[in-house]
Design a protein around this motif. Structure first.
Motif, PDB file in Angstrom:
ATOM      1  N   THR A  76       0.827  -1.212   0.000  1.00 44.88           N
ATOM      2  CA  THR A  76       0.000   0.000   0.000  1.00 44.88           C
ATOM      3  C   THR A  76       0.856   1.254   0.000  1.00 44.88           C
ATOM      4  O   THR A  76       0.364   2.344   0.263  1.00 44.88           O
ATOM      5  N   ASP A  77       2.128   1.106  -0.338  1.00 45.47           N
ATOM      6  CA  ASP A  77       3.023   2.251  -0.381  1.00 45.47           C
ATOM      7  C   ASP A  77       2.825   3.087  -1.643  1.00 45.47           C
ATOM      8  O   ASP A  77       2.976   4.299  -1.623  1.00 45.47           O
ATOM      9  N   SER A  78       2.487   2.443  -2.752  1.00 47.03           N
ATOM     10  CA  SER A  78       2.269   3.173  -4.006  1.00 47.03           C
ATOM     11  C   SER A  78       1.109   2.541  -4.769  1.00 47.03           C
ATOM     12  O   SER A  78       0.758   1.385  -4.561  1.00 47.03           O
ATOM     13  N   LYS A  79       0.566   3.329  -5.673  1.00 51.42           N
ATOM     14  CA  LYS A  79      -0.561   2.842  -6.476  1.00 51.42           C
ATOM     15  C   LYS A  79      -0.113   1.719  -7.410  1.00 51.42           C
ATOM     16  O   LYS A  79      -0.864   0.777  -7.653  1.00 51.42           O
ATOM     17  N   GLU A  80       1.122   1.801  -7.910  1.00 51.20           N
ATOM     18  CA  GLU A  80       1.625   0.777  -8.820  1.00 51.20           C
ATOM     19  C   GLU A  80       1.723  -0.584  -8.126  1.00 51.20           C
ATOM     20  O   GLU A  80       1.310  -1.602  -8.691  1.00 51.20           O
ATOM     21  N   SER A  81       2.272  -0.596  -6.917  1.00 49.48           N
ATOM     22  CA  SER A  81       2.404  -1.868  -6.214  1.00 49.48           C
ATOM     23  C   SER A  81       1.039  -2.420  -5.821  1.00 49.48           C
ATOM     24  O   SER A  81       0.809  -3.630  -5.863  1.00 49.48           O
TER      25      SER A  81
END
Length: 117
Positions: A76-81
Protein backbone atom coordinates in the motif's frame (compact mmCIF):
# COMPACT_ATOMS: atom_id res chain seq x y z
CA UNK A 1 16.88 59.41 -25.70
CA UNK A 2 19.45 58.79 -22.99
CA UNK A 3 16.88 56.88 -20.91
CA UNK A 4 16.12 54.55 -23.83
CA UNK A 5 19.82 53.89 -24.35
CA UNK A 6 20.31 53.02 -20.66
CA UNK A 7 17.31 50.68 -20.68
CA UNK A 8 18.65 48.88 -23.77
CA UNK A 9 22.06 48.45 -22.13
CA UNK A 10 20.39 47.06 -18.97
CA UNK A 11 18.39 44.57 -21.05
CA UNK A 12 21.53 43.42 -22.86
CA UNK A 13 23.40 42.99 -19.56
CA UNK A 14 20.45 41.05 -18.13
CA UNK A 15 20.42 38.70 -21.14
CA UNK A 16 24.17 38.12 -20.85
CA UNK A 17 23.89 37.38 -17.12
CA UNK A 18 20.94 35.03 -17.59
CA UNK A 19 22.87 33.03 -20.19
CA UNK A 20 25.79 32.26 -17.87
CA UNK A 21 26.19 28.65 -16.78
CA UNK A 22 25.84 29.47 -13.07
CA UNK A 23 22.48 31.17 -13.56
CA UNK A 24 21.31 28.35 -15.83
CA UNK A 25 22.29 25.79 -13.19
CA UNK A 26 20.64 27.84 -10.45
CA UNK A 27 17.41 28.24 -12.40
CA UNK A 28 17.29 24.54 -13.33
CA UNK A 29 17.78 23.65 -9.65
CA UNK A 30 14.87 25.90 -8.72
CA UNK A 31 12.79 24.36 -11.50
CA UNK A 32 13.49 20.82 -10.24
CA UNK A 33 12.59 21.82 -6.68
CA UNK A 34 9.30 23.40 -7.72
CA UNK A 35 8.52 20.41 -9.95
CA UNK A 36 9.09 18.08 -6.98
CA UNK A 37 6.69 20.15 -4.88
CA UNK A 38 4.03 20.04 -7.57
CA UNK A 39 4.39 16.25 -7.95
CA UNK A 40 4.07 15.79 -4.18
CA UNK A 41 0.94 17.93 -4.06
CA UNK A 42 -0.54 16.01 -6.98
CA UNK A 43 0.05 12.70 -5.16
CA UNK A 44 -1.68 13.73 -1.92
CA UNK A 45 -5.14 12.32 -2.83
CA UNK A 46 -3.57 9.04 -3.98
CA UNK A 47 -1.52 8.74 -0.78
CA UNK A 48 -4.61 9.46 1.30
CA UNK A 49 -6.53 6.70 -0.49
CA UNK A 50 -3.68 4.25 0.06
CA UNK A 51 -3.50 5.18 3.75
CA UNK A 52 -7.27 4.70 4.05
CA UNK A 53 -7.02 1.18 2.57
CA UNK A 54 -4.18 0.36 4.96
CA UNK A 55 -6.01 1.75 8.03
CA UNK A 56 -9.29 0.02 7.17
CA UNK A 57 -7.48 -3.29 6.77
CA UNK A 58 -5.53 -2.96 10.02
CA UNK A 59 -8.60 -1.82 11.98
CA UNK A 60 -9.70 -4.69 14.27
CA UNK A 61 -7.30 -7.11 12.56
CA UNK A 62 -4.97 -8.23 15.31
CA UNK A 63 -4.35 -11.70 13.85
CA UNK A 64 -1.55 -10.53 11.57
CA UNK A 65 2.07 -11.48 12.10
CA UNK A 66 4.72 -8.71 11.93
CA UNK A 67 5.94 -9.85 8.49
CA UNK A 68 2.35 -9.69 7.21
CA UNK A 69 1.94 -6.18 8.54
CA UNK A 70 5.18 -5.13 6.84
CA UNK A 71 3.97 -6.71 3.60
CA UNK A 72 0.67 -4.81 3.69
CA UNK A 73 2.53 -1.55 4.31
CA UNK A 74 4.82 -2.35 1.38
CA UNK A 75 2.01 -3.06 -1.09
CA UNK A 76 0.00 0.00 0.00
CA UNK A 77 3.02 2.25 -0.38
CA UNK A 78 2.27 3.17 -4.01
CA UNK A 79 -0.56 2.84 -6.48
CA UNK A 80 1.62 0.78 -8.82
CA UNK A 81 2.40 -1.87 -6.21
CA UNK A 82 -1.24 -2.00 -5.14
CA UNK A 83 -2.34 -2.38 -8.77
CA UNK A 84 0.06 -5.28 -9.27
CA UNK A 85 -1.14 -6.91 -6.05
CA UNK A 86 -4.79 -6.43 -7.05
CA UNK A 87 -4.31 -7.91 -10.51
CA UNK A 88 -2.25 -10.84 -9.33
CA UNK A 89 -3.94 -11.91 -6.11
CA UNK A 90 -7.44 -10.43 -6.18
CA UNK A 91 -8.40 -10.71 -9.84
CA UNK A 92 -6.30 -13.71 -10.98
CA UNK A 93 -6.62 -15.58 -7.65
CA UNK A 94 -2.92 -16.41 -7.48
CA UNK A 95 -1.63 -17.77 -4.17
CA UNK A 96 -0.03 -15.21 -1.90
CA UNK A 97 2.52 -16.50 0.63
CA UNK A 98 2.00 -13.61 3.06
CA UNK A 99 -1.72 -12.75 3.04
CA UNK A 100 -4.25 -15.54 2.48
CA UNK A 101 -7.73 -16.71 3.42
CA UNK A 102 -10.03 -14.24 5.13
CA UNK A 103 -7.29 -11.62 5.36
CA UNK A 104 -6.74 -11.71 1.60
CA UNK A 105 -10.49 -11.50 0.95
CA UNK A 106 -10.79 -8.56 3.35
CA UNK A 107 -7.86 -6.72 1.76
CA UNK A 108 -9.20 -7.35 -1.74
CA UNK A 109 -12.60 -6.05 -0.61
CA UNK A 110 -11.01 -2.85 0.72
CA UNK A 111 -9.09 -2.41 -2.53
CA UNK A 112 -12.27 -2.96 -4.57
CA UNK A 113 -14.18 -0.44 -2.42
CA UNK A 114 -11.46 2.19 -2.75
CA UNK A 115 -11.58 5.09 -5.18
CA UNK A 116 -8.29 4.12 -6.82
CA UNK A 117 -9.74 1.57 -9.25
Amino acid sequence: MWRTFVIMIEIIILIIVLRTSFVQYFLSDIQQTVLGWIENVAEIPEQQSLATIRERFFHNNMSLQPHQTDYVVLITDSKESLTKFNERYCINNDKNPFIYGANLNRLCGHIKDSKLF
